[in-house]
Design a protein around this motif. Structure first.
Motif, PDB file in Angstrom:
ATOM      1  N   VAL A   1     -39.815  47.823  12.013  1.00 12.98           N
ATOM      2  CA  VAL A   1     -38.384  47.932  12.299  1.00 12.98           C
ATOM      3  C   VAL A   1     -37.591  48.148  11.019  1.00 12.98           C
ATOM      4  N   PHE A   2     -38.098  47.627   9.898  1.00 11.08           N
ATOM      5  CA  PHE A   2     -37.431  47.763   8.611  1.00 11.08           C
ATOM      6  C   PHE A   2     -37.020  49.199   8.300  1.00 11.08           C
ATOM      7  N   THR A   3     -37.942  50.119   8.586  1.00 12.92           N
ATOM      8  CA  THR A   3     -37.625  51.493   8.188  1.00 12.92           C
ATOM      9  C   THR A   3     -36.979  52.266   9.318  1.00 12.92           C
ATOM     10  N   VAL A   4     -37.048  51.720  10.518  1.00 14.19           N
ATOM     11  CA  VAL A   4     -36.456  52.411  11.657  1.00 14.19           C
ATOM     12  C   VAL A   4     -34.997  52.002  11.819  1.00 14.19           C
ATOM     13  N   ALA A   5     -34.753  50.693  11.721  1.00 11.07           N
ATOM     14  CA  ALA A   5     -33.400  50.176  11.949  1.00 11.07           C
ATOM     15  C   ALA A   5     -32.518  50.458  10.746  1.00 11.07           C
ATOM     16  N   ASP A   6     -31.271  50.842  11.010  1.00 12.60           N
ATOM     17  CA  ASP A   6     -30.303  50.995   9.932  1.00 12.60           C
ATOM     18  C   ASP A   6     -29.579  49.687   9.685  1.00 12.60           C
ATOM     19  N   GLY A   7     -29.547  48.869  10.702  1.00 18.23           N
ATOM     20  CA  GLY A   7     -28.822  47.614  10.556  1.00 18.23           C
ATOM     21  C   GLY A   7     -29.014  46.777  11.797  1.00 18.23           C
ATOM     22  N   PHE A   8     -28.118  45.835  11.988  1.00 20.11           N
ATOM     23  CA  PHE A   8     -28.212  44.995  13.172  1.00 20.11           C
ATOM     24  C   PHE A   8     -26.812  44.681  13.651  1.00 20.11           C
ATOM     25  N   ILE A   9     -26.724  44.409  14.961  1.00 20.89           N
ATOM     26  CA  ILE A   9     -25.441  43.962  15.479  1.00 20.89           C
ATOM     27  C   ILE A   9     -25.550  42.481  15.779  1.00 20.89           C
ATOM     28  N   ARG A  10     -24.411  41.810  15.835  1.00 18.35           N
ATOM     29  CA  ARG A  10     -24.380  40.366  16.044  1.00 18.35           C
ATOM     30  C   ARG A  10     -23.788  40.080  17.425  1.00 18.35           C
ATOM     31  N   VAL A  11     -24.581  39.434  18.269  1.00 21.14           N
ATOM     32  CA  VAL A  11     -24.050  38.979  19.544  1.00 21.14           C
ATOM     33  C   VAL A  11     -23.629  37.528  19.317  1.00 21.14           C
ATOM     34  N   PRO A  12     -22.333  37.242  19.404  1.00 20.20           N
ATOM     35  CA  PRO A  12     -21.871  35.895  19.031  1.00 20.20           C
ATOM     36  C   PRO A  12     -22.492  34.803  19.899  1.00 20.20           C
ATOM     37  N   GLU A  13     -22.484  33.592  19.370  1.00 17.02           N
ATOM     38  CA  GLU A  13     -22.936  32.405  20.103  1.00 17.02           C
ATOM     39  C   GLU A  13     -22.301  32.360  21.487  1.00 17.02           C
TER      40      GLU A  13
ATOM     41  N   VAL B   1     -27.034  44.715  25.262  1.00 20.77           N
ATOM     42  CA  VAL B   1     -27.915  43.773  24.570  1.00 20.77           C
ATOM     43  C   VAL B   1     -27.560  42.353  25.004  1.00 20.77           C
ATOM     44  N   VAL B   2     -28.557  41.505  24.965  1.00 19.85           N
ATOM     45  CA  VAL B   2     -28.418  40.166  25.517  1.00 19.85           C
ATOM     46  C   VAL B   2     -28.292  39.141  24.396  1.00 19.85           C
ATOM     47  N   GLY B   3     -27.379  38.213  24.553  1.00 20.82           N
ATOM     48  CA  GLY B   3     -27.226  37.120  23.600  1.00 20.82           C
ATOM     49  C   GLY B   3     -27.746  35.832  24.203  1.00 20.82           C
ATOM     50  N   GLY B   4     -27.177  34.724  23.799  1.00 21.36           N
ATOM     51  CA  GLY B   4     -27.664  33.477  24.374  1.00 21.36           C
ATOM     52  C   GLY B   4     -26.837  32.293  23.944  1.00 21.36           C
ATOM     53  N   LYS B   5     -27.177  31.167  24.532  1.00 25.41           N
ATOM     54  CA  LYS B   5     -26.421  29.936  24.379  1.00 25.41           C
ATOM     55  C   LYS B   5     -26.686  29.289  23.026  1.00 25.41           C
ATOM     56  N   GLY B   6     -25.631  28.899  22.341  1.00 24.26           N
ATOM     57  CA  GLY B   6     -25.781  28.066  21.146  1.00 24.26           C
ATOM     58  C   GLY B   6     -26.292  28.787  19.922  1.00 24.26           C
ATOM     59  N   LYS B   7     -26.573  30.078  20.067  1.00 22.68           N
ATOM     60  CA  LYS B   7     -27.084  30.818  18.919  1.00 22.68           C
ATOM     61  C   LYS B   7     -26.527  32.226  18.916  1.00 22.68           C
ATOM     62  N   GLU B   8     -26.139  32.664  17.739  1.00 20.21           N
ATOM     63  CA  GLU B   8     -25.801  34.062  17.565  1.00 20.21           C
ATOM     64  C   GLU B   8     -27.113  34.849  17.584  1.00 20.21           C
ATOM     65  N   HIS B   9     -27.102  36.045  18.185  1.00 19.51           N
ATOM     66  CA  HIS B   9     -28.316  36.867  18.217  1.00 19.51           C
ATOM     67  C   HIS B   9     -28.136  38.103  17.352  1.00 19.51           C
ATOM     68  N   LEU B  10     -29.132  38.393  16.529  1.00 20.27           N
ATOM     69  CA  LEU B  10     -29.106  39.594  15.686  1.00 20.27           C
ATOM     70  C   LEU B  10     -30.035  40.630  16.300  1.00 20.27           C
ATOM     71  N   ILE B  11     -29.502  41.796  16.608  1.00 20.91           N
ATOM     72  CA  ILE B  11     -30.273  42.828  17.285  1.00 20.91           C
ATOM     73  C   ILE B  11     -30.370  44.056  16.378  1.00 20.91           C
ATOM     74  N   PRO B  12     -31.578  44.403  15.932  1.00 19.71           N
ATOM     75  CA  PRO B  12     -31.717  45.605  15.089  1.00 19.71           C
ATOM     76  C   PRO B  12     -31.322  46.858  15.863  1.00 19.71           C
ATOM     77  N   VAL B  13     -30.645  47.763  15.189  1.00 21.04           N
ATOM     78  CA  VAL B  13     -30.215  49.005  15.839  1.00 21.04           C
ATOM     79  C   VAL B  13     -30.475  50.209  14.925  1.00 21.04           C
ATOM     80  N   ILE B  14     -30.597  51.352  15.564  1.00 15.63           N
ATOM     81  CA  ILE B  14     -30.613  52.633  14.858  1.00 15.63           C
ATOM     82  C   ILE B  14     -29.205  53.193  14.924  1.00 15.63           C
ATOM     83  N   LEU B  15     -28.722  53.722  13.817  1.00 19.41           N
ATOM     84  CA  LEU B  15     -27.416  54.385  13.837  1.00 19.41           C
ATOM     85  C   LEU B  15     -27.624  55.876  14.009  1.00 19.41           C
TER      86      LEU B  15
END
Lengths: 663, 663
Positions: free
Chosen positions: A391-403, A356-370
């Motif tokens: 995505v609400f009902t598909v994703a179990d949560g999200f991962i955080r790609v740090p800033e 998964v891809v993050g980016g500059k100056g911002k943390e990225h939240l990526i929905p995932v299925i567990l």
């Protein structure tokens, strides 16, 4: 916060974004993140409240030496050597019933009958279970020896009088309620719950049951955020939808602030020229807006304001963004205000199934299925737009790609932040191209499995199979070289040995036009006409490949290049991701013609010009092939009922070979 | 079920116990485990209800091609080659605001300003973010090219009209509520919730705030089972405590059955002669009791009855047993009746930290603490009696040792069934001997850590350190050979290199006698007197070892054997597990004298005859020594405040060396 006029338009610039991890400390400079007071509630109302005091045990538990079994209280020394064939006879001198203790002493050679939960009388140092005793008149034969203390719970052995039992700041779950009731406490001092007001800002928002005009959407945040608040046992005061003009927002916020401790808004906080929430918050009181945005994507336009000692949180308007930011920042913040001493993050450790891809100056939240595989949790990222609802009902949560982290790699261990309290493990995960047959097949499996269906397109589905992200992928990929569907892609994508191809069925694909075909479209050649607006499918989809093949034929026969042909089609670059999205665009007049399956045209009452039949097949992860639910899925495909139900949908053709193994 | 008269007493014999896994199928022969009906609720009341119908999307989401950003809608072909230093100039022909769409078409060379969430007008195939544009009068300079579809969420790309969105039997969590609200549905058809009546059977039970007579206990199950029901969103009808005579139980059950769909009782179902619940249930209607006990320990006396089509569940009386059986069997059963299609077990995978023992013919439930170590969950079994209450807040869940399995080994992978929805990870786990200083130290750590304190005795604490089951163990083990506390046990238990011994403090230990010392006890020699009843401590405790040393000295000086001496002490084999339990026994007159620490005597207003001082020290798991919270614990031990507060407790002596590393 800077406001400046640029070419006559008010432009708002976010210039002091705060990292997620800094929100508490920055906000803490203006607002005390602590409980709003203490109140006393009865034991029956204590569930889910937070203790405001340390609780010490006023009594012992058990309050007396208690028998753990039905049996006879004895002096151990008196039953030494007792055995199956040489019982010891004791004189029964009394009966200690539950609530009616035997008050004298038990001596050597004596026994007292006791019930489970009754007092073990003075002098006795063990209870022999009734199973090992036989009562005869006033005597009892004991067939087993006893060890000191056997089957006795001594007074205070469980909870000690004077001991600290529960600490201030503890959430009272059913477990703590049990403990408090065992101590006989009638009431407990708990922290006051904050009163929370909730409003959705946006003139485009309509309430449930209303009809939408073009450009309007239904208000989601009032319902989803209030559900998220109820999950932490806060019943919000709901103010509903507020139009995004200054006076409406001003009046609604004034009222909500006067009636609540905390106000949560959503929408009206992005940097567009029409946003006025900032101005209102600064106007309403001091210090006004204190956090002008958060370094997180999605969720940047999240604002925090303190208005005369009260807290206002402005969430982004897109529901998924609002929910993720709520879970990440607002939920722990409210739990602090509710007095919880330790606010645990709702997360689980998992292995990332794809980069998964993050980016500059911002943390990225990526929905995932567990997905659970062999005792290990796998997080499979879901490609999605921030405005997505499904995505609400598909994703179990999200991962955080740090800033400032470029990407997280496949196979990395990550924390998955849960969207709700429970980790839902699905029996079956289906990722791939959308099709109506999948839902019909799932509905025919009894008992219905807990299934997740994620529509990301054929290619992404096959990739998910390869990465172990799903059990089944639905696919209809056309190989330009062979002019055949699906089969060659198993090899091309390196899935040989990793996946099994199961024959599905055919769907008729063609041009979808408005009812009555007012533009008189008869074939792909009409797409080149100046008066026809087209809507295309996304690259990589089987339907798009088909169109391009037909256009190449057309170019060849006209003696021009494919590029020349495609450049002449108005809307060639307009890519809808599903058949139904194409049909919707045509139905709403945004396009005159699109390409898609006949059933989509039928659903929207549109006309249809057939082009060809495409094969929709199923690729099954070899590791999942033995799973009972996967076998059941294949059995259902082969059933008469499935063939009949799917065959009834216009344009579908289900052959006798459905469910057979192709490769 | 057999009832027979044995020596004039009615004896009930359990003869058809049912395995946990068979409860549903056996019960299913008499009761349909399915929803009780359907009702329609508004969106605002849909949370935590269960869908009674399949929900198909009545609209597309988004309902139109929606911009994901603030910017300018363009035709991609018109901004090809746009760059930072060579922008493309487009004519702005309109503005598509949220809720106020631009209704004409965008052409090559034109742009329309759009807000996030607003309609992307016909003709445009991308939106360029405002950050890459500069508006000058009626024109806009675009500084970046755009890809087709960029920043557009196409109509129906998220949820497709006609698609199956949520299935019958789905629990409506905040996530599903969000989805339903996005579809504009005003109400949904859900299954009726069963009405559940709750009553506690037992004449020994007292309500909160009442005072206990000897042999009575507080009613826990009314509060803990109703909290567990509320956790699954059932608000029970509470009938309170019912005396265990036939007519009270008959009347209460009749009333509860007439007013509810399901009735849950606790207590009154064990095999003792006073139990009458069975008779009442068989009397009240047919078929009466259908499951006469469950093959599970604890929890055997669990009964299921069907009375004229209504369900009665009789839980065991001990609260922990009742709660475990509720979680294991009753909760999934109620969720089925509530209409949940898939009832997920609340369990996590973990590694067993210590061997646990099962048994013949019965599944064994063993409470465990969950400890997180290096991303792996470890289940540490807690030695406990089935009547324990404190285990509720210490245990995170329980593991199941299957029927006829002798034991599960240390290191085995097991499923841990959770006692509540959340896995609580503690910052700090303290297992060992009970002491008042531990709680004082924990209360002085700021912010207060999430700590679990489990009092199982010194030896078990040291073993837990060795097995990685805890961070810190409190210990006061006396070495008979060296006459010293704690130090030698690090070696003896193989903890060298695995644990660090930290100096604690001293507690005065002695004989605890009734106020005014009516039996005129002056030393251990008085324990041999015929008119004195003693209460001892458990073997393995430091205090017991001390007593035995003193008795050996006494035996030596009297010229008799230790066995002769101990046999003469009335109550020598009566083992209390804690100092406070000893004091309680003396205070309640069950014993005349006991051995324990001075503070326990003080707490109960008893007199005290000092014998010696014992060292209470802390053994720290080496793997935990570097943890911030462990270091903080040691710092607190060294603090002036701790020394002052503990020093105030009678019999405690805190030296300047507290908190120093001994080994």
């Amino acid at each position: 916060m800077g406001i400046f006029v640029w070419c006559g338009v008010l432009v708002r610039v976010f210039h002091t974004l705060v990292s997620v991890g800094d929100v508490f400390s920055v906000l803490g400079g203006y607002y005390r993140l602590e409980p709003l007071g203490v109140e006393v509630v009865g034991l029956g109302d204590a569930l889910w409240r937070v203790l405001a005091v340390d609780v010490f045990a006023p009594v012992d538990v058990p309050p007396f030496d208690r028998s753990e079994v039905d049996g006879f209280a004895v002096v151990c020394g008196g039953v030494v050597g007792a055995e199956e064939d040489s019982p010891v006879r004791l004189r029964v001198v009394g009966y200690s019933r539950i609530g009616e203790p035997f008050l004298s002493e038990v001596r050597f050679g004596e026994a007292v009958e006791v019930d489970t939960g009754a007092v073990v009388p003075r002098g006795a140092d063990a209870v022999v279970m009734v199973e090992y005793c036989r009562r005869v008149g006033d005597d009892v034969y004991v067939y087993r020896p006893a060890a000191p203390g056997e089957n006795i719970a001594f007074a205070g052995s469980d909870v000690l009088r004077g001991d600290l039992i529960l600490s201030r700041g503890t959430l009272l779950t059913p477990r703590e309620v049990a403990l408090i009731s065992a101590l006989g406490l009638r009431e407990v001092a708990v922290f006051k719950r904050p009163k929370v007001g909730l409003l959705s800002i946006g003139s485009e928002l309509r309430g449930p049951g209303e009809s939408l005009r073009y450009g309007e959407v239904f208000d989601v945040n009032t319902y989803s955020i209030s559900a998220l608040l109820r999950e932490i046992h806060i019943e919000p005061v709901i103010y509903g939808v507020v139009g995004d003009d200054y006076s409406s927002v001003f009046n609604a916020l004034s009222k909500a602030l006067s009636e609540n401790d905390v106000v949560i808004t959503s929408g009206g906080t992005s940097a567009g020229p029409t946003d006025i929430t900032y101005r209102v918050l600064d106007e309403l009181g001091t210090p006004g807006v204190v956090i002008h945005g958060v370094k997180v994507k999605p969720g940047k336009p999240t604002v925090f304001a303190v208005v005369n000692g009260k807290l206002v949180v402005g969430l982004p308007g897109f529901p998924l963004s609002a929910a993720m930011v709520f879970n990440l920042v607002v939920r722990p913040l409210l739990l602090k205000i509710m007095g919880l001493d330790v606010v645990a993050e709702r997360k689980v450790s998992s292995v990332l199934a794809d980069r998964v891809v993050g980016g500059k100056g911002k943390e990225h939240l990526i929905p995932v299925i567990l997905i659970s595989r062999g005792g290990e949790l796998i997080s499979y990222p879901i490609p999605t737009a921030s405005g997505s609802i499904s995505v609400f009902t598909v994703a179990d949560g999200f991962i955080r790609v740090p800033e400032n982290v470029g990407f997280l790699s496949e196979g990395e261990r990550v924390e998955t932040y849960l969207l709700s309290g429970d980790v839902r493990s699905s029996d079956l995960v289906v990722i791939g191209s959308h099709d109506y047959g999948v839902n019909i097949a799932l509905s025919l499996i009894k008992p219905r499995p807990s299934a997740k269906v994620v529509n990301v397109g054929s290619l992404a589905g096959l990739i998910a199979v390869g990465k172990g992200g799903c059990d089944i992928a639905g696919t209809h990929l056309l190989d330009e070289e062979t002019n055949k569907y699906n089969v060659s892609f198993i090899d091309k994508l390196g899935l040989s040995g990793k996946a099994i191809l199961i024959r599905g069925y055919s769907r008729r694909v063609g041009l979808i036009v408005q009812r009555g075909n007012p533009k008189r479209v008869v074939g792909v050649e009409d797409l080149l006409r100046g008066d026809v607006v087209f809507i295309n499918r996304n690259r990589g989809s089987g339907t798009r490949t088909l169109l391009d093949m037909l256009l190449k034929d057309l170019a060849k026969s006209s003696g021009v290049s494919f590029q020349e042909v495609s450049a002449r089609i108005k809307g060639y670059s307009l890519e809808a991701k599903t058949h139904t999205a194409v049909a919707a665009a045509v139905a709403q007049g945004r396009a005159d013609v699109g390409i898609g399956i006949e059933y989509a045209a039928d659903l929207y009452g549109l006309d249809f010009i057939p082009l060809r039949e495409e094969h929709y097949d199923f690729v099954i992860n070899s590791a999942s092939y033995g799973k009972a639910v996967v076998q059941e899925f294949i059995n259902v495909l082969r059933s008469v009922e499935f063939r009949e139900r799917l065959g009834r949908l216009r344009g579908y053709k289900v052959g006798g070979d459905v469910g057979s193994v192709l490769q």
